[in-house]
Design an enzyme around this catalytic site. Sequence first.
Site, short mmCIF file in Angstrom:
data_model
loop_
_atom_site.label_atom_id
_atom_site.label_comp_id
_atom_site.label_asym_id
_atom_site.label_seq_id
_atom_site.Cartn_x
_atom_site.Cartn_y
_atom_site.Cartn_z
N LYS A 52 -40.21 11.15 -6.89
CA LYS A 52 -41.03 11.18 -6.27
C LYS A 52 -40.57 10.45 -4.74
O LYS A 52 -41.12 11.01 -3.57
CB LYS A 52 -42.20 10.26 -6.67
CG LYS A 52 -42.95 10.98 -7.82
CD LYS A 52 -43.73 10.20 -8.61
CE LYS A 52 -44.31 10.96 -9.87
NZ LYS A 52 -45.04 10.06 -11.12
N GLN A 96 -46.29 4.02 -12.92
CA GLN A 96 -45.79 5.14 -13.44
C GLN A 96 -46.09 4.71 -15.13
O GLN A 96 -45.90 3.59 -15.38
CB GLN A 96 -44.51 5.10 -13.44
CG GLN A 96 -43.65 6.13 -13.97
CD GLN A 96 -44.04 7.67 -13.67
OE1 GLN A 96 -44.26 7.95 -12.59
NE2 GLN A 96 -44.14 8.51 -14.73
N ASP A 119 -53.23 9.20 -7.75
CA ASP A 119 -53.03 9.81 -9.15
C ASP A 119 -54.59 10.20 -9.64
O ASP A 119 -54.54 11.28 -10.30
CB ASP A 119 -52.71 9.20 -10.06
CG ASP A 119 -50.96 9.05 -10.41
OD1 ASP A 119 -50.37 10.10 -9.96
OD2 ASP A 119 -50.34 8.27 -10.56
#
Length: 312
Positions: A52, A96, A119
Site C-alpha cells: 500500500k 491493518q 476502508d
Amino acid sequence: MAVLLDGNRIASEIRSELVLEVAELVKKGVRPGLAAILVGDDPASKVYVASKTKTCEALGIYSETHHLSAFTTASELLELIARLNDSEEIDGILVQMPLPPQINADEILQAVSPQKDVDGFHPENVGRLALKQPRFIPCTPAGIMELLKRSGIAVSEKRAVVLGRSRIVGLPLSLLLLHANATVTICHSRTPALADICRQADLLVAAIGKPAFVTEELIKPGAVVIDVGINRLSDRQQVMKFFADDDRRLDGFDKRGFTLIGDVDPRGVAAASAYTPVPGGVGPLTIAMLMKNTVLSAQRRIKDKYSLLAST
Ligand code: NDP
C-alpha cells in the site's frame, strides 16, 4: 471461450487516473495522505502494508506507516488514532487486520473518524452503505463493482449469488449488487443446498477462503465468475492437480514453495462467460480502490476548505 477479466490492467487504468487527480489536488495545495497502522509482526500484514505504501509513493500520495509492537495496548492505539483523526496531513487511516488478541477490533474501527475511514469499516459508513448513501465503500467490493463496470458486464436484472457474508467482502458486495438492481442471494457456511443455488447464478462471487471450493458443477454455463479468495497451496501434489499444464505456475511454485489459488477451481471456469484469475483478478483492485478512497477523502477536504472560506 471464457474471457479472463484482467484485474492488473484495470487497476493500472485506475492508478493512471488517480495520478492526474492527485496532481490536480496538489496544485490546489492539498496532497492526499494515508496513514497505515500495523500492530505486531504478522508477515502477510507487513507485505500488504508495504505494498500500500509503495502504491501511495507511485501516485504521489503522502503516506506514513505506524508499526507498533504486538504488546501495544488498546489505549495506546486509540491515542494514535485520535492524533491521526486530528492531523491535517492525513485523509485516510487504515488499521491493518488482524489485531493482537488484547485489542478489540470493533472498538478500534469505531475510533477511526468516519470521514477518514477509507476502508469503509466504521459502523456509520456501513449503515450509510446499507442505505445507499455511501461515504466510503470497502475496497474489495468497490473494486469488484469497478471491474464489472469497466469490463462492460451489466448487473441489473441478473441473478447474483455471493458466497460469504463477511463484513469486508460478502456483505458489502451483496448490498452493492442489490443497489445495482441484481437479485442477490447470500450463501454462508450454514446454507443448505448451496450447489443448487450457485447453479442458478448469472453472476457468481466466491469469497469464502476455501481453496478451489467452487467446482465446474456449481457454475451455470455462461455465468460470470468472480473469485475473491486468496489461498496458499504449498503441497506439490495439490499444485499438480490444479496446474499440471501451467509451466509458469509450476516454475513459480518451485522457486517460492507455494502458489496462490482462489476459491474457484481454475479447471472449472471453462464454461463461464468471464472470470477473474487468481492472482491478477480482484486482488490488484483492492489497493487501487484504497487509493481512490484516499483521493476522494482529500477532494472532500478541499471542498470543505473552500466552502468554509466562502462562508467567512
Ligand atoms: P471470512 O473468513 O471473514 O469470511 C468467510 C465467509 O465464508 C463467511 O461468511 C463464512 O460463513 C463463509 N464460508 C466459509 N466456509 C464456507 C463454506 N464451506 N460454504 C459456504 N460459505 C462458507 O473471509 P473474508 O471475507 O475476509 O475473505 C474471504 C476470502 O477472500 C479469503 O480467501 C481472503 O483471503 C480473500 N480476500 C481477498 C481480498 C482481495 O483483495 N482479493 C480481500 C479480502 C479477502 P459464516 O459467516 O457462516 O462463517
